[in-house]
Design a protein around this motif. Structure first.
Motif, PDB file in Angstrom:
ATOM      1  N   GLN A 174       7.398  -0.590 -13.718  1.00  0.00           N
ATOM      2  CA  GLN A 174       8.163  -1.792 -13.212  1.00  0.00           C
ATOM      3  C   GLN A 174       8.991  -1.537 -11.968  1.00  0.00           C
ATOM      4  OE1 GLN A 174       9.304  -4.814 -15.922  1.00  0.00           O
ATOM      5  NE2 GLN A 174      11.075  -5.518 -14.720  1.00  0.00           N
ATOM      6  N   PHE A 175       7.990  -1.878 -10.628  1.00  0.00           N
ATOM      7  CA  PHE A 175       8.755  -1.450  -9.638  1.00  0.00           C
ATOM      8  C   PHE A 175       9.555  -2.557  -8.795  1.00  0.00           C
ATOM      9  CE2 PHE A 175       8.345   1.623  -5.825  1.00  0.00           C
ATOM     10  CZ  PHE A 175       9.070   0.920  -4.839  1.00  0.00           C
ATOM     11  N   ASP A 176      10.985  -2.380  -9.132  1.00  0.00           N
ATOM     12  CA  ASP A 176      11.835  -3.748  -8.526  1.00  0.00           C
ATOM     13  C   ASP A 176      12.329  -2.833  -7.060  1.00  0.00           C
ATOM     14  OD1 ASP A 176      14.313  -4.837  -7.837  1.00  0.00           O
ATOM     15  OD2 ASP A 176      14.183  -5.740  -9.798  1.00  0.00           O
ATOM     16  N   ILE A 177      11.699  -3.757  -6.105  1.00  0.00           N
ATOM     17  CA  ILE A 177      12.271  -3.438  -4.501  1.00  0.00           C
ATOM     18  C   ILE A 177      13.602  -3.327  -4.350  1.00  0.00           C
ATOM     19  CG2 ILE A 177      11.749  -4.321  -2.191  1.00  0.00           C
ATOM     20  CD1 ILE A 177       9.164  -5.409  -3.110  1.00  0.00           C
ATOM     21  N   TYR A 178      14.355  -4.174  -5.004  1.00  0.00           N
ATOM     22  CA  TYR A 178      15.832  -4.194  -4.688  1.00  0.00           C
ATOM     23  C   TYR A 178      16.516  -2.785  -5.323  1.00  0.00           C
ATOM     24  CZ  TYR A 178      20.746  -5.434  -6.091  1.00  0.00           C
ATOM     25  OH  TYR A 178      22.145  -5.597  -6.177  1.00  0.00           O
ATOM     26  N   HIS A 179      16.039  -2.568  -6.749  1.00  0.00           N
ATOM     27  CA  HIS A 179      16.750  -1.415  -7.143  1.00  0.00           C
ATOM     28  C   HIS A 179      16.313  -0.041  -6.626  1.00  0.00           C
ATOM     29  CE1 HIS A 179      18.687  -3.313 -10.478  1.00  0.00           C
ATOM     30  NE2 HIS A 179      17.638  -4.211 -10.994  1.00  0.00           N
ATOM     31  N   ARG A 180      14.832  -0.160  -6.175  1.00  0.00           N
ATOM     32  CA  ARG A 180      14.434   1.010  -5.339  1.00  0.00           C
ATOM     33  C   ARG A 180      15.190   1.305  -4.218  1.00  0.00           C
ATOM     34  NH1 ARG A 180      10.792   5.527  -5.312  1.00  0.00           N
ATOM     35  NH2 ARG A 180      10.890   6.136  -3.140  1.00  0.00           N
ATOM     36  N   GLN A 181      15.527   0.335  -3.468  1.00  0.00           N
ATOM     37  CA  GLN A 181      16.013   0.435  -2.108  1.00  0.00           C
ATOM     38  C   GLN A 181      17.686   1.094  -2.507  1.00  0.00           C
ATOM     39  OE1 GLN A 181      15.510   0.848   1.109  1.00  0.00           O
ATOM     40  NE2 GLN A 181      17.634   0.227   2.060  1.00  0.00           N
ATOM     41  N   ILE A 182      18.289   0.569  -3.353  1.00  0.00           N
ATOM     42  CA  ILE A 182      19.643   1.157  -3.690  1.00  0.00           C
ATOM     43  C   ILE A 182      19.550   2.451  -4.135  1.00  0.00           C
ATOM     44  CG2 ILE A 182      21.694   0.621  -5.033  1.00  0.00           C
ATOM     45  CD1 ILE A 182      21.122  -2.365  -4.976  1.00  0.00           C
ATOM     46  N   LEU A 183      18.578   2.776  -5.027  1.00  0.00           N
ATOM     47  CA  LEU A 183      18.629   4.313  -5.797  1.00  0.00           C
ATOM     48  C   LEU A 183      18.066   5.148  -4.726  1.00  0.00           C
ATOM     49  CD1 LEU A 183      17.039   3.205  -9.418  1.00  0.00           C
ATOM     50  CD2 LEU A 183      19.296   4.425  -8.818  1.00  0.00           C
ATOM     51  N   GLN A 184      16.791   5.041  -4.241  1.00  0.00           N
ATOM     52  CA  GLN A 184      16.162   5.908  -3.439  1.00  0.00           C
ATOM     53  C   GLN A 184      15.660   5.447  -2.210  1.00  0.00           C
ATOM     54  OE1 GLN A 184      14.424   6.747  -7.641  1.00  0.00           O
ATOM     55  NE2 GLN A 184      13.742   8.658  -6.233  1.00  0.00           N
ATOM     56  N   GLY A 185      15.624   4.308  -1.651  1.00  0.00           N
ATOM     57  CA  GLY A 185      15.236   4.118  -0.410  1.00  0.00           C
ATOM     58  C   GLY A 185      13.787   4.316  -0.463  1.00  0.00           C
ATOM     59  N   ASP A 186      13.224   4.431   0.949  1.00  0.00           N
ATOM     60  CA  ASP A 186      11.906   4.843   1.212  1.00  0.00           C
ATOM     61  C   ASP A 186      10.810   3.832   0.661  1.00  0.00           C
ATOM     62  OD1 ASP A 186       9.921   6.324   2.722  1.00  0.00           O
ATOM     63  OD2 ASP A 186      10.109   7.991   1.261  1.00  0.00           O
ATOM     64  N   VAL A 187      10.980   2.573   0.468  1.00  0.00           N
ATOM     65  CA  VAL A 187      10.337   1.658  -0.478  1.00  0.00           C
ATOM     66  C   VAL A 187       8.846   1.544  -0.094  1.00  0.00           C
ATOM     67  CG1 VAL A 187      10.004  -0.734  -0.935  1.00  0.00           C
ATOM     68  CG2 VAL A 187      12.467  -0.079  -0.460  1.00  0.00           C
ATOM     69  N   ILE A 188       8.645   1.433   0.920  1.00  0.00           N
ATOM     70  CA  ILE A 188       6.885   1.566   1.333  1.00  0.00           C
ATOM     71  C   ILE A 188       6.287   2.595   0.682  1.00  0.00           C
ATOM     72  CG2 ILE A 188       5.423   1.267   3.060  1.00  0.00           C
ATOM     73  CD1 ILE A 188       6.971  -0.967   4.607  1.00  0.00           C
ATOM     74  N   ARG A 189       7.008   3.939   1.272  1.00  0.00           N
ATOM     75  CA  ARG A 189       6.195   5.177   0.676  1.00  0.00           C
ATOM     76  C   ARG A 189       6.188   5.362  -0.936  1.00  0.00           C
ATOM     77  NH1 ARG A 189       7.075   9.895   5.411  1.00  0.00           N
ATOM     78  NH2 ARG A 189       5.953   8.678   7.100  1.00  0.00           N
ATOM     79  N   GLY A 190       7.404   4.777  -1.133  1.00  0.00           N
ATOM     80  CA  GLY A 190       7.552   4.707  -2.827  1.00  0.00           C
ATOM     81  C   GLY A 190       6.291   3.749  -3.472  1.00  0.00           C
ATOM     82  N   LEU A 191       6.282   2.626  -2.736  1.00  0.00           N
ATOM     83  CA  LEU A 191       5.002   2.074  -3.261  1.00  0.00           C
ATOM     84  C   LEU A 191       3.659   2.543  -3.309  1.00  0.00           C
ATOM     85  CD1 LEU A 191       5.836  -1.592  -2.192  1.00  0.00           C
ATOM     86  CD2 LEU A 191       5.514  -1.014  -4.398  1.00  0.00           C
ATOM     87  N   GLN A 192       3.383   3.199  -2.172  1.00  0.00           N
ATOM     88  CA  GLN A 192       2.338   3.865  -1.949  1.00  0.00           C
ATOM     89  C   GLN A 192       2.030   5.036  -2.585  1.00  0.00           C
ATOM     90  OE1 GLN A 192       2.937   4.856   2.066  1.00  0.00           O
ATOM     91  NE2 GLN A 192       1.904   3.121   3.063  1.00  0.00           N
TER      92      GLN A 192
END
Length: 255
Positions: A174-192
């Protein structure tokens, strides 16, 4: 095409819970999610979904004592019997709703604790094996410790490694964009990078958790990238409206 699901635990709080289904429909949503349904009879919620033509995208397994601060029990070694009962309860609700995704909250524990790690793995194996025959996917979601201090699953790389290790076909991220940015950033590359593992996506503006596009990220660009990747699931709108739910819905026009 991005398909949005209104999170009824955070949105449409101007209405009592059972009236939020109609409010979501009246404001253009055809799917909803929420944290927990267990204070209501499953048939009552199912009737609201059917009456309003809504799909139930996702909900969580029982979290333990939420009011006392518990945020899941999967990583708590002494709570496995309770966890298994919660799996059975959630699956009954999911069958009645027609829901195909359930989120397992890990709970508050330290990943350096070998007993917690072992309990979490065992809990996920059990949940996946019980849910699999019904065609239901089990979601795990990294959550930041600023919002949820002490949360066990707070790292996307650890979550990805765990999915690979457990090798259950219905264990998904479950990829929560809000949590991803706070935890590690790099959201688009993370999604990819993580896209093959993703079963559900959620979004909110960072850092205030208001409407998408209200914070430091270009959330619309992120959603367009998600669409370009070929994502077919729902995007849960898990945000707190800044000044009323309906007044804040104009952000959807930019998608």
């Amino acid at each position: 095409m991005i398909r949005l699901a209104a999170n009824l635990s955070m949105m449409f709080n101007e209405w009592p819970f059972m009236e939020r289904f109609r409010a979501a429909r009246d404001n253009g949503f055809d799917a909803v999610e929420f944290l927990f349904p267990y204070d209501f009879a499953a048939d009552e919620i199912a009737a609201a979904l059917q009456k309003n033509g809504l799909t139930q995208a996702l909900f969580n397994l029982p979290p333990g004592d939420w009011e006392a601060g518990e945020r899941g029990i999967a990583a708590l070694p002494d709570r496995m019997l309770e966890f298994r009962s919660g799996v059975a309860l959630a699956l009954r609700y999911a069958e009645i709703f027609g829901t195909r995704r359930l989120h397992v909250m890990s709970g508050r524990a330290e990943r350096r604790d070998a007993a917690a790690c072992s309990a979490y793995r065992d809990a996920l194996r059990y949940a996946c094996d019980e849910a699999g025959p019904a065609g239901i996917e089990i979601m795990i979601e990294p959550i930041n410790r600023r919002d949820m201090p002490g949360y066990f699953l707070d790292d996307f790389a650890f979550a990805a490694d765990l999915i690979a290790e457990l090798a259950r076909p219905n264990l998904r991220l479950q990829f929560d964009i809000y949590h991803r940015q706070i935890l590690q950033g790099d959201v688009i590359r993370g999604l990819q990078a993580l896209f093959p593992l993703i079963g559900h996506v959620q979004i909110a503006g960072v850092p205030e958790r208001h409407e998408p596009g209200s914070g430091e990220l270009d959330d619309i660009r992120i959603l367009r990238e998600l669409e370009a990747l070929g994502y077919q699931g729902f995007v849960g709108c898990e945000y707190r409206p800044a000044a009323g739910t309906v007044a804040g819905l104009a952000w959807r026009d930019r998608i």
